[in-house]
Design a protein around this motif. Structure first.
Motif, PDB file in Angstrom:
ATOM      1  N   LEU A 119       0.830  -1.208   0.000  1.00  0.00           N
ATOM      2  CA  LEU A 119       0.000   0.000   0.000  1.00  0.00           C
ATOM      3  C   LEU A 119       0.867   1.262   0.000  1.00  0.00           C
ATOM      4  N   MET A 120       1.873   1.289   0.866  1.00  0.00           N
ATOM      5  CA  MET A 120       2.744   2.465   0.948  1.00  0.00           C
ATOM      6  C   MET A 120       3.485   2.691  -0.366  1.00  0.00           C
ATOM      7  N   HIS A 122       2.626   1.927  -3.355  1.00  0.00           N
ATOM      8  CA  HIS A 122       1.724   2.472  -4.371  1.00  0.00           C
ATOM      9  C   HIS A 122       1.377   3.933  -4.078  1.00  0.00           C
ATOM     10  N   LEU A 123       1.181   4.258  -2.820  1.00  0.00           N
ATOM     11  CA  LEU A 123       0.835   5.644  -2.469  1.00  0.00           C
ATOM     12  C   LEU A 123       1.956   6.635  -2.772  1.00  0.00           C
ATOM     13  N   ILE A 124       3.195   6.211  -2.612  1.00  0.00           N
ATOM     14  CA  ILE A 124       4.322   7.132  -2.785  1.00  0.00           C
ATOM     15  C   ILE A 124       4.948   7.078  -4.171  1.00  0.00           C
ATOM     16  N   SER A 125       4.392   6.284  -5.053  1.00  0.00           N
ATOM     17  CA  SER A 125       4.997   6.109  -6.377  1.00  0.00           C
ATOM     18  C   SER A 125       4.839   7.345  -7.254  1.00  0.00           C
ATOM     19  N   THR A 128       1.408   7.655  -8.824  1.00  0.00           N
ATOM     20  CA  THR A 128       0.351   8.202  -7.979  1.00  0.00           C
ATOM     21  C   THR A 128       0.554   9.697  -7.756  1.00  0.00           C
ATOM     22  N   ARG A 140       5.683  13.209  -0.745  1.00  0.00           N
ATOM     23  CA  ARG A 140       6.063  11.835  -0.390  1.00  0.00           C
ATOM     24  C   ARG A 140       6.640  11.797   1.032  1.00  0.00           C
ATOM     25  N   MET A 143       3.852  12.172   3.561  1.00  0.00           N
ATOM     26  CA  MET A 143       3.082  10.924   3.635  1.00  0.00           C
ATOM     27  C   MET A 143       3.868   9.849   4.394  1.00  0.00           C
ATOM     28  N   MET A 147       2.761   7.976   7.803  1.00  0.00           N
ATOM     29  CA  MET A 147       2.586   6.520   7.823  1.00  0.00           C
ATOM     30  C   MET A 147       3.507   5.857   8.846  1.00  0.00           C
TER      31      MET A 147
END
Length: 157
Positions: A119-120, A122-125, A128, A140, A143, A147
């Motif tokens: 999940l992390m 994908h969120l920081i890619s 995204t 990033r 985030m 996290m």
């Protein structure tokens, strides 16, 4: 003589320490009335003295029924050092590669599951966060700090 900001900070830390749940909910306007200051003074104290880096999670809801919820992140002594090191490594801007290395380290230390890591990642890619590089790396980092803070908070409970 202490400044009003120092006094507000001490008051909030006091009621946090007295809370059984380690969480305090306050109304910005009520707190401003108590200290006879403007609500923006309360915002200033919370945004500068109750940060992720200092071990706090802050949630805010604006409006008539609005509140501020402050939660202290409980850390075991072994975790506290790693938490501080990770926040320092993340900093205020971080590349995708460096962030992924930190995620791998969290998995290796048993602080994150493979699913949380997925999940992390994908969120920081880049895919995204389709922003100019400077903004992307700053977002990033924000985030990642949030996290990591949440991970440490949930492992400490």
């Amino acid at each position: 003589m202490s400044s009003i900001s120092d006094i507000i900070e001490l008051y909030l830390k006091q009621i946090l320490s007295e809370s059984d749940s380690g969480v305090v909910e306050i109304k910005r306007s009520e707190l401003a009335d108590i200290f006879q200051c403007v609500p923006s003074q309360i915002n200033y104290v919370i945004s500068t003295r109750f940060t992720i880096e200092k071990g706090y999670i802050v949630e805010s809801k604006r409006g008539g029924g609005g509140f501020i919820r402050i939660k202290r992140v409980p850390l075991h002594p072994k975790q506290a050092n790693l938490f501080e090191v990770l926040l320092e490594q993340i900093g205020h801007s971080i590349s995708q590669v460096t962030a992924e290395h930190i995620i791998s380290r969290l998995i290796e230390n048993g602080l994150m599951t493979e699913r949380e890591a997925l999940l992390m990642r994908h969120l920081i890619s880049r895919e995204t966060l389709q922003l100019p590089i400077r903004f992307r790396d700053e977002l990033r980092a924000r985030m990642m700090r949030m996290m990591v803070t949440i991970l440490f908070a949930s492992k400490g409970e």
